[in-house]
Design a protein around this motif. Sequence first.
Motif, mmCIF file in Angstrom:
data_model
loop_
_atom_site.group_PDB
_atom_site.id
_atom_site.type_symbol
_atom_site.label_atom_id
_atom_site.label_comp_id
_atom_site.label_asym_id
_atom_site.label_seq_id
_atom_site.Cartn_x
_atom_site.Cartn_y
_atom_site.Cartn_z
ATOM 1 N N GLU A 185 0.837 -1.206 0.000
ATOM 2 C CA GLU A 185 0.000 0.000 0.000
ATOM 3 C C GLU A 185 0.868 1.250 0.000
ATOM 4 O OE1 GLU A 185 -3.764 1.891 2.509
ATOM 5 O OE2 GLU A 185 -3.021 -0.121 2.939
ATOM 6 N N PHE A 186 1.834 1.320 0.900
ATOM 7 C CA PHE A 186 2.857 2.357 0.877
ATOM 8 C C PHE A 186 4.012 1.936 1.778
ATOM 9 C CE2 PHE A 186 -0.381 3.760 3.979
ATOM 10 C CZ PHE A 186 0.380 3.912 5.138
ATOM 11 N N LEU A 187 5.114 2.652 1.663
ATOM 12 C CA LEU A 187 6.309 2.362 2.453
ATOM 13 C C LEU A 187 6.393 3.338 3.617
ATOM 14 C CD1 LEU A 187 8.775 1.858 -0.535
ATOM 15 C CD2 LEU A 187 7.537 0.096 0.744
ATOM 16 N N CYS A 188 6.664 2.823 4.801
ATOM 17 C CA CYS A 188 6.572 3.621 6.025
ATOM 18 C C CYS A 188 7.929 4.075 6.579
ATOM 19 C CB CYS A 188 5.867 2.829 7.135
ATOM 20 S SG CYS A 188 4.281 2.143 6.675
ATOM 21 N N ASP A 189 8.963 3.266 6.345
ATOM 22 C CA ASP A 189 10.243 3.544 7.012
ATOM 23 C C ASP A 189 11.368 2.916 6.194
ATOM 24 O OD1 ASP A 189 12.059 4.440 8.873
ATOM 25 O OD2 ASP A 189 11.050 3.521 10.604
ATOM 26 N N VAL B 137 6.957 -2.028 5.304
ATOM 27 C CA VAL B 137 5.860 -2.069 4.345
ATOM 28 C C VAL B 137 4.503 -2.083 5.032
ATOM 29 C CG1 VAL B 137 4.781 -3.424 2.504
ATOM 30 C CG2 VAL B 137 7.284 -3.278 2.661
ATOM 31 N N LYS B 138 3.602 -1.209 4.559
ATOM 32 C CA LYS B 138 2.187 -1.273 4.934
ATOM 33 C C LYS B 138 1.500 -2.058 3.824
ATOM 34 C CE LYS B 138 -1.976 -0.133 6.532
ATOM 35 N NZ LYS B 138 -2.784 -0.917 5.554
ATOM 36 N N TRP B 139 0.949 -3.239 4.185
ATOM 37 C CA TRP B 139 0.321 -4.114 3.202
ATOM 38 C C TRP B 139 -1.136 -3.719 2.992
ATOM 39 C CZ3 TRP B 139 3.787 -6.790 0.654
ATOM 40 C CH2 TRP B 139 4.959 -7.175 1.293
#
Length: 411
Positions: free
Chosen positions: A46-50, A62-64
């Motif tokens: 979904e998007f990358l967090c860190d 990773v936010k899945w």
Amino acid sequence: MAEFSKECSVPSKMSWDALEALCRLEGLHCKDLGITKANVNEYEVEFLCDYKKTKMEEFYLVKWRGFPESVNSWEPKRHLKCSKLMKQFHQDLDQELSRQKIRSIPKRLDREISTFIVRKAELRQKLQSWETQLNLTCNHPGRIFVMNDVDFEGPPKNFTYINNYKAGPGIVFTEMAVGCECKNCLEEPVNGCCPGASLHRVAYNEHGQVRVRPGQPIYECNSQCLCSPDCPNRVVQKGIQFDLAIFKTDNGRGWGVRTLQHIKKNSFVMEYVGEIITSDEAEKRGHIYDGEGSTYLFDLDYVEDVYTVDAAHQGNISHFVNHSCNPNMQVFNVFVDNIDERLPRIALFSTRSIRAGEELTFDYKMQIDPVDTESSKMDCSFTLAGVSNSPKKRMRVECRCGADSCRKYLF
């Protein structure tokens, strides 16, 4: 026992993404969801967090899609196939590092930086969802895009996109009873075509560019006319033709609108749309709007000052257009199916060639030179909410248009 019909269906209580995630989690295949035996174990980022890196490898948190944050996981870069999301992540990262005057990417991001990146990603999702909703709602060829590279403000909470005037309490639109019988309204108008009924010529040339002076009314062919939808005297009614972007300004003017395509001089750009209310009702609502410093009330004073367009909570993309003392759009009064001269459609035409990427503006207090009887009737009265005719009650609103000819105050 009653049999269920094949057409019987019930709505799912889960979102599409959540349903897909559940199927992958349980190892189920679903053709409609695009889950097959070959890809059942593939999960969408979904998007990358860190971000962090070791001597040997780079990792991303990773936010899945479809899963809660509790299952976020660190994944090596070589496992990820999301180049666009990775590029966006590093653009956000570079922006925050630059703001903090950090020259190189650290091995481990501090919490402030990672929080910034997550907030930007979540904002981008909200704006993308709003953008999708706007394009599903609008009925014009031109697409709408939304972007905010300035702060974390998301979509307006109390705004509904509409395509045409909405009649307020006690307002009735009087529809045209007759239309023209022309085969070619521009080259062979019968009895002057629709503009001829009011002793005016067709307002457009063969390219759809306006050729009458500001202040003169425009009478387009209507639903009762025999001419085709491609008639040169049908311009405003065809809607927005250009791709436009709602964007957050960086100088405190809130949202603005820019064109993503080149616009030729004298071209129709958009209408000012909202709820039609009486002037008395506008005065009442205006006292509420005053505290918000909003400027969404447009007085329809072509022949009588009895109606107002209120676009504060219902409107189209013109709701987000800013003022300029040196604008690139001009107001014209247009009549199509409605014959009540107290209720013209407010059309905005380009005053000059407008480059792709340039912000669209019009003068909230535009004055039309009285070159003839008709134009002397028309002043562009886009007023601050609730401002009365008494100078003692007028609010002083600072203008931030930045034009060399800026009047310093809107009102």
